[in-house]
Design an enzyme around this catalytic site. Sequence first.
Site, PDB file in Angstrom:
ATOM      1  N   HIS A 123      46.966  37.599  47.673  1.00 15.06           N
ATOM      2  CA  HIS A 123      45.833  38.431  47.791  1.00 15.06           C
ATOM      3  C   HIS A 123      45.802  39.194  49.076  1.00 15.06           C
ATOM      4  CE1 HIS A 123      41.269  39.329  48.262  1.00 15.06           C
ATOM      5  NE2 HIS A 123      41.370  39.346  46.937  1.00 15.06           N
ATOM      6  N   ASP A 200      45.732  29.236  50.245  1.00 20.24           N
ATOM      7  CA  ASP A 200      44.597  30.055  49.745  1.00 20.24           C
ATOM      8  C   ASP A 200      44.158  29.453  48.257  1.00 20.24           C
ATOM      9  OD1 ASP A 200      43.013  31.777  48.822  1.00 20.24           O
ATOM     10  OD2 ASP A 200      43.893  33.526  48.887  1.00 20.24           O
ATOM     11  N   GLN A 203      41.273  30.628  43.941  1.00 20.05           N
ATOM     12  CA  GLN A 203      41.220  30.520  42.713  1.00 20.05           C
ATOM     13  C   GLN A 203      41.503  29.136  41.921  1.00 20.05           C
ATOM     14  OE1 GLN A 203      40.557  33.013  40.772  1.00 20.05           O
ATOM     15  NE2 GLN A 203      40.394  34.760  41.964  1.00 20.05           N
ATOM     16  N   LYS A 226      33.604  31.522  43.277  1.00 19.86           N
ATOM     17  CA  LYS A 226      34.635  31.381  41.967  1.00 19.86           C
ATOM     18  C   LYS A 226      34.588  29.965  41.407  1.00 19.86           C
ATOM     19  CE  LYS A 226      37.410  34.870  44.443  1.00 19.86           C
ATOM     20  NZ  LYS A 226      37.368  35.937  43.608  1.00 19.86           N
ATOM     21  N   CYS A 364      43.440  43.311  44.552  1.00 21.98           N
ATOM     22  CA  CYS A 364      43.595  42.949  45.834  1.00 21.98           C
ATOM     23  C   CYS A 364      45.003  42.359  45.915  1.00 21.98           C
ATOM     24  CB  CYS A 364      42.457  42.220  46.260  1.00 21.98           C
ATOM     25  SG  CYS A 364      40.756  43.058  46.392  1.00 21.98           S
TER      26      CYS A 364
HETATM   27  N1  7TS Z   1      42.318  34.601  47.728  1.00 23.26           N
HETATM   28  C1  7TS Z   1      42.589  34.782  46.286  1.00 23.26           C
HETATM   29  C2  7TS Z   1      43.593  34.311  45.498  1.00 23.26           C
HETATM   30  C3  7TS Z   1      41.488  35.825  45.757  1.00 23.26           C
HETATM   31  O1  7TS Z   1      41.580  35.484  44.481  1.00 23.26           O
HETATM   32  C4  7TS Z   1      40.488  36.344  46.172  1.00 23.26           C
HETATM   33  C5  7TS Z   1      39.231  36.983  45.639  1.00 23.26           C
HETATM   34  C6  7TS Z   1      40.185  35.994  47.490  1.00 23.26           C
HETATM   35  C7  7TS Z   1      41.163  35.236  48.218  1.00 23.26           C
HETATM   36  C8  7TS Z   1      39.185  36.319  48.322  1.00 23.26           C
HETATM   37  O2  7TS Z   1      37.938  35.475  48.008  1.00 23.26           O
HETATM   38  P1  7TS Z   1      36.664  36.010  48.585  1.00 23.26           P
HETATM   39  O3  7TS Z   1      35.817  35.262  48.150  1.00 23.26           O
HETATM   40  O4  7TS Z   1      36.870  35.986  50.311  1.00 23.26           O
HETATM   41  O5  7TS Z   1      36.598  37.560  48.400  1.00 23.26           O
HETATM   42  N2  7TS Z   1      39.732  37.601  44.233  1.00 23.26           N
HETATM   43  C9  7TS Z   1      39.165  38.524  43.561  1.00 23.26           C
HETATM   44  C10 7TS Z   1      39.697  39.172  42.334  1.00 23.26           C
HETATM   45  O6  7TS Z   1      40.688  38.337  41.908  1.00 23.26           O
HETATM   46  N3  7TS Z   1      38.734  39.970  41.863  1.00 23.26           N
HETATM   47  O7  7TS Z   1      37.616  39.987  42.710  1.00 23.26           O
HETATM   48  C11 7TS Z   1      37.976  39.186  43.841  1.00 23.26           C
END
Ligand code: 7TS
Length: 406
Positions: A123, A200, A203, A226, A364
């Site tokens: 990501h 990371d 997910q 999530k 992303c």
């Molecule tokens: N890493 C992964 C693997 C992700 O899927 C996401 C967000 C992030 C980091 C960032 O997370 P945040 O909560 O700090 O924003 N992924 C997604 C997605 O797949 N669609 O919207 C956000």
Amino acid sequence: MSFDIEQLRGDFPILHQQVYDRPLAYLDNAATTQKPKAVIDAVRHYYERDNANVHRGVHALSERATAAYEAAREKLRALVNAASSHEIIFTRGATEAINLVASSWGNTHIGAGDEVLVSEMEHHSDIVPWQMLCERVGATLKVLPINDAGELCMEQLDDLLNERTKLVGIVHLSNALGTINPVADIITKAHAVGARVLVDGAQAVAHMAVDVQALDCDFYVTSAHKMYGPTGIGLLYGKETLLEVMPPYQGGGDMITMVTFEETQYNELPYKFEAGTPNIAGTIGFGAAVDWLNDNGIANIAAHEQSLLAYAIGQAEAFDGLRIIGTAASKATVLSFTLQGVHPHDLGTILDREGIAIRAGHHCAMPVMQHFGVPATARASFAAYNTKAEIDALFEALGRARDLFA
Ligand code: 7TS
């Protein structure tokens, strides 16, 4: 511990609505999951009864708020099996957690000529902070490629790791492909050359059991939203020995024990990394989300989602003109695809009019799109409350979209 899908769906008020006069099928869980009533109630309860600042008041409300805030930390510690609650730092989310490590640990441990290794399926939040760090200090960003199934080219890992590699950033479960990566193997190999590993898990945590001690990762990050929790709150796990010597990421209240104009002494872990009034309500909601996950059982949820994914893949493979992006042997919860002749964004819009929420875009993860030579994909992503009937609805709507554009 029981798993009754109808009862479980009853926990989520938002699911029981019509969108464009059709029952909502929420299949955008990789972007954010919906929240069970227990999480909403925990946040409401805090604001209605306990609202006060934490760690500073001498009054009853502040004591209750602090107790609930710290209880959430302990729930998170137990969920990921960290050795100590000192290793659990609350952040705004996975993104802020990675930026914290890239700034605090990165600035002091990575220098000119060093290397940071990330994978092609990261990501952007596990690419850009490292890119910015490399630019700051004169280090080099290296990339572990993926194959056309959307799996890491593990046979190239040995060649990419060397004594200059200081950090490996690797996604546990890919949001764009659904691939589950062999992070334990990567950690073992990275440690053999003296590199640290940040996983990371944005997910992963809602979809599989995570044990940071068994993995032996140095850092692990995730986001509450999530995993059925609120937005604006997430987690950085770090090994205590590493966190102990890292400089603070931000300065301010709560992260100090003593301040004069000449000198400041920093607070102990984990407070050294939690400057300012934190997201107290969000943290308490995060704790309630952990309780909800435990009550339903991550193993039960994972088994349910695997059966949904297998069912969806079966329909996708039989669907004329549909190309699945990401066919790893080990995958979970994500079905990314393109449909011949229909742009993913048009698909997203057409499905929305049928009450079906998916995401269309680059997720992303632009390097993944570049690898597969597509501008975007459509993505259905599953959670504990999804059903096979919703997947049927998805493919019926896809059939109509295909006819429309034929
Ligand atoms: N890493 C992964 C693997 C992700 O899927 C996401 C967000 C992030 C980091 C960032 O997370 P945040 O909560 O700090 O924003 N992924 C997604 C997605 O797949 N669609 O919207 C956000």
